[in-house]
Each structure stands twice: as C-alpha cells, then as structure tokens.
Design a protein around this motif. Structure first.
Motif, PDB file in Angstrom:
ATOM      1  N   TRP A  19     -15.398  32.627 -17.661  1.00 42.28           N
ATOM      2  CA  TRP A  19     -14.157  31.902 -18.010  1.00 42.28           C
ATOM      3  C   TRP A  19     -13.163  32.564 -18.765  1.00 42.28           C
ATOM      4  N   SER A  20     -13.279  33.137 -19.843  1.00 44.72           N
ATOM      5  CA  SER A  20     -11.219  34.001 -20.588  1.00 44.72           C
ATOM      6  C   SER A  20     -11.060  34.995 -19.555  1.00 44.72           C
ATOM      7  N   VAL A  21     -11.475  35.994 -18.988  1.00 42.37           N
ATOM      8  CA  VAL A  21     -11.459  36.890 -18.546  1.00 42.37           C
ATOM      9  C   VAL A  21     -10.646  36.283 -17.221  1.00 42.37           C
ATOM     10  N   ARG A  22     -11.689  35.348 -16.640  1.00 46.51           N
ATOM     11  CA  ARG A  22     -11.263  35.542 -15.075  1.00 46.51           C
ATOM     12  C   ARG A  22      -9.449  34.167 -15.368  1.00 46.51           C
ATOM     13  N   HIS A  23      -9.238  33.441 -16.060  1.00 47.44           N
ATOM     14  CA  HIS A  23      -7.955  32.816 -16.207  1.00 47.44           C
ATOM     15  C   HIS A  23      -7.386  33.570 -17.369  1.00 47.44           C
ATOM     16  N   TYR A  24      -7.590  34.727 -17.356  1.00 47.94           N
ATOM     17  CA  TYR A  24      -6.117  35.534 -18.470  1.00 47.94           C
ATOM     18  C   TYR A  24      -5.949  36.659 -16.879  1.00 47.94           C
ATOM     19  N   GLN A  25      -6.592  36.846 -16.396  1.00 47.87           N
ATOM     20  CA  GLN A  25      -6.276  37.736 -14.738  1.00 47.87           C
ATOM     21  C   GLN A  25      -5.316  36.664 -13.536  1.00 47.87           C
ATOM     22  N   ARG A  26      -5.552  35.277 -14.126  1.00 49.01           N
ATOM     23  CA  ARG A  26      -4.777  34.639 -12.575  1.00 49.01           C
ATOM     24  C   ARG A  26      -3.563  34.102 -13.757  1.00 49.01           C
ATOM     25  N   LEU A  27      -3.541  33.380 -15.420  1.00 52.28           N
ATOM     26  CA  LEU A  27      -2.462  33.364 -15.469  1.00 52.28           C
ATOM     27  C   LEU A  27      -1.541  34.532 -16.566  1.00 52.28           C
ATOM     28  N   LEU A  28      -1.842  35.624 -16.530  1.00 49.55           N
ATOM     29  CA  LEU A  28      -0.914  36.195 -17.265  1.00 49.55           C
ATOM     30  C   LEU A  28       0.393  36.296 -16.207  1.00 49.55           C
ATOM     31  N   PRO A  29       0.598  36.562 -17.096  1.00 47.94           N
ATOM     32  CA  PRO A  29       2.415  36.658 -16.667  1.00 47.94           C
ATOM     33  C   PRO A  29       3.665  37.900 -16.929  1.00 47.94           C
ATOM     34  N   ASP A  30       4.387  37.801 -15.952  1.00 49.92           N
ATOM     35  CA  ASP A  30       5.446  39.132 -15.532  1.00 49.92           C
ATOM     36  C   ASP A  30       6.067  39.091 -17.325  1.00 49.92           C
ATOM     37  N   PHE A  31       6.155  39.710 -18.088  1.00 48.61           N
ATOM     38  CA  PHE A  31       7.010  39.912 -19.056  1.00 48.61           C
ATOM     39  C   PHE A  31       7.999  41.286 -18.126  1.00 48.61           C
ATOM     40  N   PRO A  32       9.368  40.817 -18.566  1.00 42.78           N
ATOM     41  CA  PRO A  32      10.480  41.444 -17.775  1.00 42.78           C
ATOM     42  C   PRO A  32      11.056  43.312 -18.514  1.00 42.78           C
ATOM     43  N   HIS A  33      10.661  42.862 -20.362  1.00 42.08           N
ATOM     44  CA  HIS A  33      10.706  43.880 -20.572  1.00 42.08           C
ATOM     45  C   HIS A  33       9.719  45.254 -20.288  1.00 42.08           C
ATOM     46  N   LEU A  34       8.271  44.898 -19.597  1.00 44.27           N
ATOM     47  CA  LEU A  34       7.358  46.095 -19.781  1.00 44.27           C
ATOM     48  C   LEU A  34       8.035  47.209 -18.447  1.00 44.27           C
ATOM     49  N   PRO A  35       7.922  48.154 -17.996  1.00 46.43           N
ATOM     50  CA  PRO A  35       7.480  49.019 -17.274  1.00 46.43           C
ATOM     51  C   PRO A  35       6.542  48.091 -15.846  1.00 46.43           C
ATOM     52  N   ALA A  36       6.714  47.835 -14.920  1.00 42.01           N
ATOM     53  CA  ALA A  36       5.768  48.233 -13.923  1.00 42.01           C
ATOM     54  C   ALA A  36       4.652  48.124 -14.296  1.00 42.01           C
ATOM     55  N   ARG A  37       4.152  50.242 -14.634  1.00 44.95           N
ATOM     56  CA  ARG A  37       3.205  50.010 -14.607  1.00 44.95           C
ATOM     57  C   ARG A  37       1.974  49.097 -16.064  1.00 44.95           C
ATOM     58  N   GLN A  38       3.050  49.196 -17.408  1.00 50.89           N
ATOM     59  CA  GLN A  38       2.164  48.665 -17.994  1.00 50.89           C
ATOM     60  C   GLN A  38       2.155  46.936 -18.195  1.00 50.89           C
TER      61      GLN A  38
END
Length: 616
Positions: free
Chosen positions: A465-484
């Motif tokens: 449950w935690s893994v599945r929803h973390y993968q789904r909900l993790l938003p974009d963090f604009p300050h991070l490079p694409a690779r991170q």
C-alpha cells in the motif's frame, strides 16, 4: 474536505491499506485455507466468507463469482512466487552456483513452502477441469524456472569444460524440488524443509563437486583454477572484532575521535540561545546560536566542577548559559561571564575558564563537529557529490519529523555492513525492492572515504500500500534536476554518517558507537517547506516505507550480531554485489590492521600486535 497528513507514526495495529484492498486480500487468504481444508471442488463462496469473517455478499462485491475468486487466488500465489524467483536471480548476479543455491532457498522458503499454499498448487494441477486454468496462469512461471535451472547447469558445465548432460541434471533437480513439495502435504513442515534443503544441496554437490560442498562435510577438492579463485575472494572483518572491549578502545581512538559527526541542522537553532546536545564516546557536546547569529559548538562541561551546563536534547538559554550546579554562567559565545560567590574563590584568569570549544563545520546547513582534528574538512570530503547534494537545497530545509534515536545491542560496523550493500534488498526488504529498480549505481571514493548508492524508482506500481501510493502520489519538485526527481540515493561519510536523499525530503542517519557490540542509531528528516497535499502525503508514505525497512534491518543486524559470537563462524566471504561493504571494511583494516587476523590475539596484546602490523 482536506485531510491533514503528518509524519506522526500510525497507531500499532492500524489499517495497512484501504478497506477494499484489505477485504480482498482477506478473501484470497481464506480461499487458500478453504482449498487446503475442503479441496477445490468443495470450496464454496460461503465457506470462504466464513473463514474470512465476512459476508457472502463481500465475495460477490470483489469477485464475479467462485471461479473468479479461485483463479485470483492461484494468480496471487503465482505472482508471489514468480517475484521471489526473479529477486533471487537478481541477487545471485552472474555466478551460476550462487543462483542455483538461491533458487533452492526460494523453493523452500516458509513464505511459499507452506502446506496450505502447496495444497492450492496441487489442487489445480490434480483436477482435470482446473488443469487448463493452472497452465494458463502458472505455465509461464514454471517454464521460466525450468529454463533457469537448465541455463545455470549448462554454465557450470561449460566453465569446467566437462562432458555432462545439463538437461538431465536440471530435470533431476526439478524432480527433487517437486517430490519435497508433495511430501509437505502429508508431513511435518519444518522437518521436511530441513531434509529438502539438505537433499537438494547434496545432489548439487554430488553432480558439481567443484562448485558445491556437501551439507555435512567437505566436498572433493576443486580444480586448481577454482582454488586460486577462492583464495583471492574478498573476506569480511573477523567476527571477534565486533564485540571486543580491547578492540573497541582501539577503534575509539583510531577511527571515531577524529571522525566528523553531525549534531543538528541550523534550522533547529532558530533564535539566539537555542541549543542542541549530543553524547558520544564519553563526551557531552552542544551547539548553541549566539547573539551575533553564529552557531558554535562546545563541550557540555562546566569549567568549575564538570557538571553539564545545558540539559536535555534541546532547549533555550535566555541570554546566558548558566550551570545548574553552582550557577557559573557563560556568554553564548562561550566566555565565562559570572561566578557565584566569587569572593570565596582565589584570583584566577577568567579568560582561561571559558567553555571549551570543539572543532565545528557547517556544511549545507548541517552542523558537524569532530573531537580530534585530523584530515580534510566535510566540504572537501563531500566535494565529489556537492552538486548532487546542493540540488536538494538543504540549507533552506526545516525538520519534518522529530529526532529519532534507538539503542541497539549491535556493533557499529555491523550496522554499516548492512547499510552499505544491496545484496540483501530482494530478500531482506521486499517492499523496498518493489519500489526501486534492481540495478543500482554505486561508487566508493577511496581518497575521501565516501560511498554513494543510488536507485531509480520503478515505473510499475508495487503491491504494498505505501509503496504503490508513494509511486503514484510523488509530485514534481521543480528545484531538482530531472535525474533526481524519481531516485533514492544514499551518501555515506565514513565512519559515522549517511545522508538519505529522496525527492520529497532528506535525512541524516547516524551510528554512534557506545561500547563493544553496542550502538545508538540517530536520525532526523528535513524538507524544503512545501504545503502541497501531494508533498505532505509523499513524506508520510516515505516515513511508513522506511519505518518498515528499519524494522527489517533491525532484525537482520541483531541476528548477525548473535551469529558473530558463534563458534562456527570466524570470517565470511563477500560477493561482487558487496563492493561498497568491502571498501568500508578495507578502511577499517587500514586504520586497524590487526583486523587482518582471523583469530583474536591473546588478551592484552591487541594494541602491540596492531602497532607491529601497522609499522610493517
């Protein structure tokens, strides 16, 4: 309606997923029990619902009917087993003997080698009407396993240049496994498991004596090329070095006193007079923000009678630091300010009795210190990864969780032995293995003694449950490079600290040696302020995942610590997947070459033997 999500742990025994998922899983588990008890044809929806403690209507809500429920149960078992086989092969790497051993372990793992689950497999296989369903669902897994056995046997045969029938050998191994699965239906599970493991290992040792040992004794001598290879295999630190008072005293001086330790983050000291404390290696340390805004680190020891001048993990001194024993007070910059009943004391140089400073370095917002100056700064050591670290904007972060610490009867080296290798991920951390790609990046910087491990997150949702929803909900963090943006990384600063880098937050993980075979684990999480619901949810789910990982790690390292005291164990071998662990242990050997001795020297001679080996 907005739902507040915090990093506060869920109450023990609370739900692990949505009620629908929980009920569906409960029905599948009840179906396994029902088939094992009544057989396939006599299993009914009513019996399943009764075993699950649910209503018959619940079965119809989640499944189209009995047949749909039965097939879902078989698919659940097939997926569970297939994932374990895939994980075992990934862990084993390129060595065919290790891979065969791993597959045997999977087949007799109590998670799958369970009388009820085995009964389900054979129930579908034995009934003519269900056999086609079995083949449709399980045929791919069975075929892949057979092909794996054959390919691995061929590889071992080709390496030796022998004339052998790989197909016959592989089929013999399959027959061994199948026969013991059938025996489980009518015999005691634990007794059969031990017998099964021994029999399969003995079979491999009989067929391939140069690659496998008999379970109860030595196998015939391996060919010369394999003996040389074995002699060159990297070995672990000796078991005696993980719980020895005399050796710990050497470690304390040679490794830990000159090491950089993290005390806190500057955001934890927002106002003048705010302080944070830490105890390690018999020393009390605290950092305090001065009236000039600077953070300074001192020994937490009054110069009068050695009482602690500040108490607790954290607090605030209103203008001055006042010792609670006799009332001597110090400015926030450490200078002695006032002395109680000064007329009762002889004249003395007040400047010489200020708080004793400790070498400090603030790097990317974290307050580091070391008890003994030696070697490069934190910034110099982390320079190869500074750009990666800076991308997370740690200087602008604030705490997202309370300070966590835990005492453990485990040696500090044992903790890092576990942390610095991914070899155990598939079996030791199944949830984490579902989250991250099996392939990972790793590098060790010999000159700065820094290790980096990094995993990309899987695109395919995990089952937890935690893994599945973390993968789904993790938003974009604009300050991070694409690779991170979708990557979990870990940077270890030998010998005491690691930074866990996640898109949604970072934390430090610290291991404080507090005696032979004893440590304190200490950690806190930080993040760039972000009020988005998805960001808060990601941090919460991250915490749930890592709380589970920490619990799994605790069981692993505690078991290893007990095993290190066994008379059957002296040193172990390291696989290619434990290269970062090998680097860590080499750094320990460089500081204390007495660890090259497999057997412990006589008591009282450790320091002398270490000096002789170092001078040599």
């Amino acid at each position: 309606m907005a739902i507040a999500i915090s990093d506060k742990p869920a109450a023990p025994g609370g739900p692990v997923g949505p009620p629908q998922d929980s009920r569906r899983q409960a029905l599948i588990e009840a179906t396994i029990e029902a088939i094992a008890t009544y057989g396939l044809s006599r299993t009914t929806s009513a019996k399943v619902a009764g075993l699950a403690g649910l209503t018959a209507g619940t079965v119809n809500f989640h499944f189209a009917g009995k047949q749909d429920l039965l097939l879902a149960t078989l698919k659940h078992l097939a997926d569970e087993y297939g994932a374990a086989v895939e994980a075992a092969l990934a862990v084993a790497g390129s060595d065919p003997a290790t891979a065969l051993e791993a597959l045997i372990e999977v087949n007799f793992d109590p998670e799958f080698y369970d009388a009820h689950k085995v009964a389900v497999w054979y129930a579908f296989w034995s009934e003519a009407r269900a056999r086609q369903d079995y083949q449709a669902i399980c045929g791919t897994v069975d075929q892949a396993l057979d092909e794996a056995y054959l390919a691995l046997c061929r590889q071992i045969i080709d390496e030796a240049g022998a004339e052998m029938d790989a197909k016959a050998i592989a089929r013999g191994l399959t027959g061994q496994v199948d026969s013991f699965w059938q025996d489980l239906l009518v015999s005691d599970q634990e007794d059969i498991r031990a017998t099964a493991l021994r029999s399969c290992r003995a079979y491999l040792a009989s067929v391939f004596p140069w690659r496998f040992k008999m379970p109860d004794g030595e196998a015939p001598a391996a060919p010369a090329v394999r003996t040389a290879r074995s002699e060159q295999a990297p070995v672990t630190l000796p078991a005696w070095s993980y719980d020895d008072p005399e050796f710990f005293a050497l470690e304390r001086e040679a490794i830990h006193r000159s090491a950089w330790h993290v005390l806190c983050h500057v955001s934890e000291l927002p106002e003048p007079g705010d302080y944070r404390t830490l105890e390690l290696l018999g020393e009390r340390v605290f950092a305090v923000r001065g009236k000039d805004g600077k953070v300074r680190t001192f020994h937490n020891v009054c110069r009068h009678r050695a009482h602690a001048v500040v108490e607790g993990e954290a607090g605030r001194c209103p203008g001055v630091i006042r010792c609670p024993y006799h009332g001597w007070s110090y400015d926030l910059d450490g200078r002695l300010k006032t002395v109680a009943a000064q007329a009762s004391l002889p004249d003395f140089d007040r400047k010489a009795y200020g708080l004793a400073p400790i070498e400090q370095e603030i790097f990317l917002g974290f307050v580091f210190f070391r008890l003994q100056a030696a070697g490069p700064s934190v910034a110099e050591r982390l320079a190869p990864f500074a750009q990666e670290l800076e991308a997370y904007q740690p200087e602008s972060m604030a705490p997202t969780s309370g300070l966590w610490h835990e005492e453990t009867g485990v040696d500090w080296k044992n903790v890092w032995d576990n942390y610095l290798e991914n070899y155990h991920f598939p079996t030791g951390h199944p949830g984490l293995f579902e989250l991250t790609e099996p392939a990972f990046e790793s590098e060790a910087k010999e000159e700065s003694r820094v290790v980096r491990l990094s995993h990309a997150l899987r695109d395919k949702p995990g089952r937890g449950w935690s893994v599945r929803h973390y993968q789904r909900l993790l938003p974009d963090f604009p300050h991070l490079p694409a690779r991170q943006k979708r990557r979990w990384s870990y940077i270890y600063l030998h010998p005491a600290i690691a930074f866990d880098l996640y898109p949604d937050k970072i934390d430090y993980f610290q291991v404080i040696p507090c005696g032979p075979g004893k440590s304190v684990l200490r950690s806190r999480s930080f993040a760039v302020p972000d009020a988005r619901r998805e960001a808060r949810a990601s941090r919460y789910l991250n915490l749930r995942i890592n709380r589970r990982v920490q619990s799994e790690d605790n069981r692993l390292i505690q078991s290893v610590q007990k095993g290190l005291g066994s008379s059957s164990y002296s040193i172990g071998l390291l696989s290619e997947q434990e290269a970062m662990l090998r680097a860590f242990q080499d750094w320990v050997r460089a500081a204390l070459p007495v660890t090259t001795l497999a057997e412990r020297p006589e008591p009282g001679t450790l320091a002398v033997r270490n000096k002789l080996l170092r001078d040599a």
